[in-house]
Design a protein around this motif. Structure first.
Motif, PDB file in Angstrom:
ATOM      1  N   VAL A 170      -6.708   4.406  -6.094  1.00 29.31           N
ATOM      2  CA  VAL A 170      -5.994   5.412  -5.334  1.00 29.31           C
ATOM      3  C   VAL A 170      -5.251   6.172  -6.401  1.00 29.31           C
ATOM      4  O   VAL A 170      -4.605   5.572  -7.242  1.00 29.31           O
ATOM      5  N   GLY A 171      -5.380   7.487  -6.413  1.00 30.69           N
ATOM      6  CA  GLY A 171      -4.668   8.225  -7.445  1.00 30.69           C
ATOM      7  C   GLY A 171      -5.177   9.644  -7.536  1.00 30.69           C
ATOM      8  O   GLY A 171      -5.782  10.151  -6.591  1.00 30.69           O
TER       9      GLY A 171
ATOM     10  N   LYS B 136      -9.103  -3.140   2.940  1.00 31.18           N
ATOM     11  CA  LYS B 136      -7.985  -2.975   3.876  1.00 31.18           C
ATOM     12  C   LYS B 136      -8.492  -2.762   5.293  1.00 31.18           C
ATOM     13  O   LYS B 136      -7.759  -2.281   6.152  1.00 31.18           O
TER      14      LYS B 136
ATOM     15  N   MET C  39      -5.587   9.799   7.471  1.00 33.90           N
ATOM     16  CA  MET C  39      -4.992   8.476   7.273  1.00 33.90           C
ATOM     17  C   MET C  39      -5.130   7.644   8.532  1.00 33.90           C
ATOM     18  O   MET C  39      -4.678   8.049   9.590  1.00 33.90           O
TER      19      MET C  39
ATOM     20  N   VAL D 286      -7.657   6.652   3.702  1.00 28.55           N
ATOM     21  CA  VAL D 286      -6.476   7.444   3.355  1.00 28.55           C
ATOM     22  C   VAL D 286      -6.840   8.340   2.177  1.00 28.55           C
ATOM     23  O   VAL D 286      -7.007   7.890   1.060  1.00 28.55           O
TER      24      VAL D 286
ATOM     25  N   GLN E 111      -0.110   9.601  -0.647  1.00 27.29           N
ATOM     26  CA  GLN E 111      -0.471   8.682   0.444  1.00 27.29           C
ATOM     27  C   GLN E 111       0.412   7.439   0.488  1.00 27.29           C
ATOM     28  O   GLN E 111       0.498   6.781   1.508  1.00 27.29           O
TER      29      GLN E 111
ATOM     30  N   ASP F 280       0.825  -1.203   0.000  1.00 28.83           N
ATOM     31  CA  ASP F 280       0.000   0.000   0.000  1.00 28.83           C
ATOM     32  C   ASP F 280       0.861   1.255   0.000  1.00 28.83           C
ATOM     33  O   ASP F 280       0.482   2.276  -0.541  1.00 28.83           O
ATOM     34  N   LYS F 281       2.007   1.160   0.667  1.00 31.52           N
ATOM     35  CA  LYS F 281       2.912   2.302   0.746  1.00 31.52           C
ATOM     36  C   LYS F 281       4.339   1.793   0.644  1.00 31.52           C
ATOM     37  O   LYS F 281       4.608   0.632   0.948  1.00 31.52           O
TER      38      LYS F 281
ATOM     39  N   ASN G 108      -3.877   0.177  -6.268  1.00 35.39           N
ATOM     40  CA  ASN G 108      -4.703  -0.526  -5.294  1.00 35.39           C
ATOM     41  C   ASN G 108      -5.669  -1.553  -5.876  1.00 35.39           C
ATOM     42  O   ASN G 108      -6.508  -2.095  -5.169  1.00 35.39           O
TER      43      ASN G 108
ATOM     44  N   PHE H 213       2.110   7.766  -7.958  1.00 35.24           N
ATOM     45  CA  PHE H 213       1.260   6.848  -7.179  1.00 35.24           C
ATOM     46  C   PHE H 213       0.451   7.552  -6.091  1.00 35.24           C
ATOM     47  O   PHE H 213      -0.321   6.911  -5.391  1.00 35.24           O
TER      48      PHE H 213
ATOM     49  N   VAL I  29      -3.203  16.208   7.250  1.00 32.29           N
ATOM     50  CA  VAL I  29      -3.772  15.703   5.991  1.00 32.29           C
ATOM     51  C   VAL I  29      -2.652  14.949   5.269  1.00 32.29           C
ATOM     52  O   VAL I  29      -1.536  15.466   5.193  1.00 32.29           O
ATOM     53  N   PRO I  30      -2.867  13.766   4.701  1.00 27.55           N
ATOM     54  CA  PRO I  30      -4.151  13.078   4.543  1.00 27.55           C
ATOM     55  C   PRO I  30      -4.803  12.604   5.840  1.00 27.55           C
ATOM     56  O   PRO I  30      -4.142  12.445   6.859  1.00 27.55           O
TER      57      PRO I  30
ATOM     58  N   GLY J  26       3.892  11.711   2.080  1.00 24.60           N
ATOM     59  CA  GLY J  26       2.569  11.533   2.674  1.00 24.60           C
ATOM     60  C   GLY J  26       2.612  11.270   4.163  1.00 24.60           C
ATOM     61  O   GLY J  26       1.611  11.423   4.858  1.00 24.60           O
ATOM     62  N   GLU J  27       3.772  10.873   4.635  1.00 22.65           N
ATOM     63  CA  GLU J  27       3.879  10.452   6.031  1.00 22.65           C
ATOM     64  C   GLU J  27       5.358  10.404   6.416  1.00 22.65           C
ATOM     65  O   GLU J  27       6.204  10.151   5.565  1.00 22.65           O
TER      66      GLU J  27
ATOM     67  N   SER K 208      -5.158  -5.213  -4.602  1.00 23.87           N
ATOM     68  CA  SER K 208      -5.596  -5.431  -3.217  1.00 23.87           C
ATOM     69  C   SER K 208      -7.062  -5.814  -3.187  1.00 23.87           C
ATOM     70  O   SER K 208      -7.483  -6.649  -2.382  1.00 23.87           O
TER      71      SER K 208
END
Lengths: 252, 192
Positions: free
Chosen positions: B46-47, B177, B113, B138, A123, A98-99, B11, A120, B110-111, A166-167, B14
């Motif tokens: 996701v995008g 998820k 998450m 997210v 996030q 996912d990341k 994604n 991508f 932000v995000p 993103g993090e 998944s």
């Protein structure tokens, strides 16, 4: 209410889970898939897999492992270790991660953060920062904490946010492996400076340490490895404790 | 057979893995005939909104999606693309739901998450789900609440956590998820 995340980290070497003490002295801690599934059942909120060998020939092993993790677990997971290019990222994302977490390569080539974010989405870009308190300031270290850089931790964190990270996964090398608690001061400083999520890492030894980091900083996640791997703290016990201390957590 | 719409968004695998775990056969496809003949359709993603919308239009998947009569579930960016428009890249979207998609103000983290619960849930997707159950989010953009909103989440402000209009279902969170709670929501959709 958004919950604080409890994130077990699995260091992977040659397909096995290992955990170093102070970034050195590696001990074996088991099969990563079995461990990951156990953590999901126990209520882990996310998982992080860091490939600490990540040599070119071992890359294939990692990709296969990522595919298997993605098939077997139903919570988000991050993969890091040895990611140098957008191509490395694409393989891992397509395999189900996912990341991705980048560290030394982001310091060396900061535009990689922006490239991944554009391709991508922000996030999926976790920037791992290994930080150490030396000569009265927090600086950034790279290559598994072996090599110092000129970067001040706060400045680099701001830059990471500006570039589209993103993090931030913030590991204090002074605290890592000590079980004496998270580095509250730098975690607080970084998490109040940026407006992207910050995960605190390094030093968790007791349930109280998680309560402290969640109540005294803006960190939205707490990451730990050995205390979970060796069963010193069970995730359900930790989460029940945090809930009783008025920290918002997900109880499954 | 469940069709998972293939487009330039992440994604997607998944979602297929989640369907495999629930023992539903699925195919990832951008072929309109396959999509229109599937029992159910999932529109994940996701995008970034404008590039995703551009791709859908180029492949004429926008028309395909609008003509689906079987149940379709949009997830995350999928939900946002089913709204009127998005502030992300000033994008005109599919217009299935009369909601605007806006960016969270970056005065907070932000995000958005992590795991969050609901302030309100309604409708068949939430059978056997409790308002206090947590699901995984997210996102930096959110759909405003509208007359089709079936679940509301609060982060900075209330937003549409799920929307349903006729056979068009959508969730902002990622059921694939979201551990056991997410599996129940996916099952609720698959059993429609």
């Amino acid at each position: 209410m958004l919950k604080k995340r409890i994130i077990p980290c699995l260091d992977i070497k040659d397909g096995r889970t290992v955990k170093g003490i102070n970034f050195k002295g590696i001990r074996d801690a088991g099969d990563p898939i079995q461990l990951a599934k156990k953590y999901v059942v126990q209520g882990a909120d996310e998982l992080v897999f860091l490939d600490i060998t990540a040599t070119v020939e071992k890359r294939v092993t990692l990709v296969e492992l990522v595919k298997e993790i993605s098939q077997q677990i139903n919570i988000p997971f991050t993969v890091g270790g040895g990611i140098n290019s957008i191509k490395d990222v694409a393989i891992l994302i397509e395999s189900g991660a996912d990341k991705v977490s980048i560290n030394s390569s982001a310091v060396k080539n900061p535009t990689l953060i922006t490239e991944i974010a554009k391709e991508f989405g922000s996030q999926c870009v976790v920037v791992a920062i290994d930080t150490k308190f030396v000569n009265n300031e927090w600086n950034v270290f790279v290559h598994g904490g072996r090599i110092p850089t000129q970067l001040k931790t706060i400045d680099w964190a701001k830059e990471v946010e500006r570039l589209g990270g993103g993090e931030i996964l913030l590991t204090s090398m002074n605290n890592d492996g000590t079980k004496a608690g998270f580095a509250i001061d730098i975690t607080k400083a970084v998490s109040t400076t940026v407006n992207i999520p910050v995960i605190a890492s390094g030093g968790a030894g007791t349930k109280l340490h998680f309560k402290e980091v969640f109540q005294e900083t803006r960190a939205t996640g707490g990451l730990a490895a050995s205390i979970f791997h060796y069963g010193e703290i069970a995730i359900p016990t930790l989460k029940t404790y945090l809930k009783n201390k008025n920290v918002a957590v997900r109880l499954s | 057979m469940i069709a998972i719409i293939k487009y330039n968004a992440g994604n997607i695998h998944s979602v297929q893995n989640a369907l495999d775990r629930l023992e539903y056969k699925s195919v990832i496809t951008d072929d309109p005939v396959t999509i229109l003949s599937a029992e159910k359709v999932i529109f994940p993603g996701v995008g970034e909104a404008s590039s995703a919308m551009k791709y859908l239009i180029e492949k004429e998947l926008d028309k395909t999606i609008l003509s689906i009569t079987k149940p379709i579930l949009g997830i995350c960016l999928g939900l946002q693309l089913m709204c009127e428009s998005s502030e992300e890249g000033n994008t005109k979207c599919l217009g299935i739901f009369d909601a605007q998609v806006k960016k969270f103000p970056n005065t907070k983290i932000v995000p958005h998450m992590g795991w969050n619960s609901f302030s309100e849930i309604n409708g068949v997707l939430f059978r056997n789900i409790n308002v206090n159950d947590d699901v995984y989010f997210v996102h930096s953009y959110f759909a405003e609440t509208c007359r089709f909103t079936t679940a509301i989440c609060n982060y900075i402000q209330p937003f549409s956590s799920a929307i349903q209009r006729d056979n068009f279902y959508a969730t902002q969170f990622h059921p694939e998820k979201s551990a056991d709670v997410g599996e129940q929501i996916l099952k609720n959709f698959l059993e429609l």
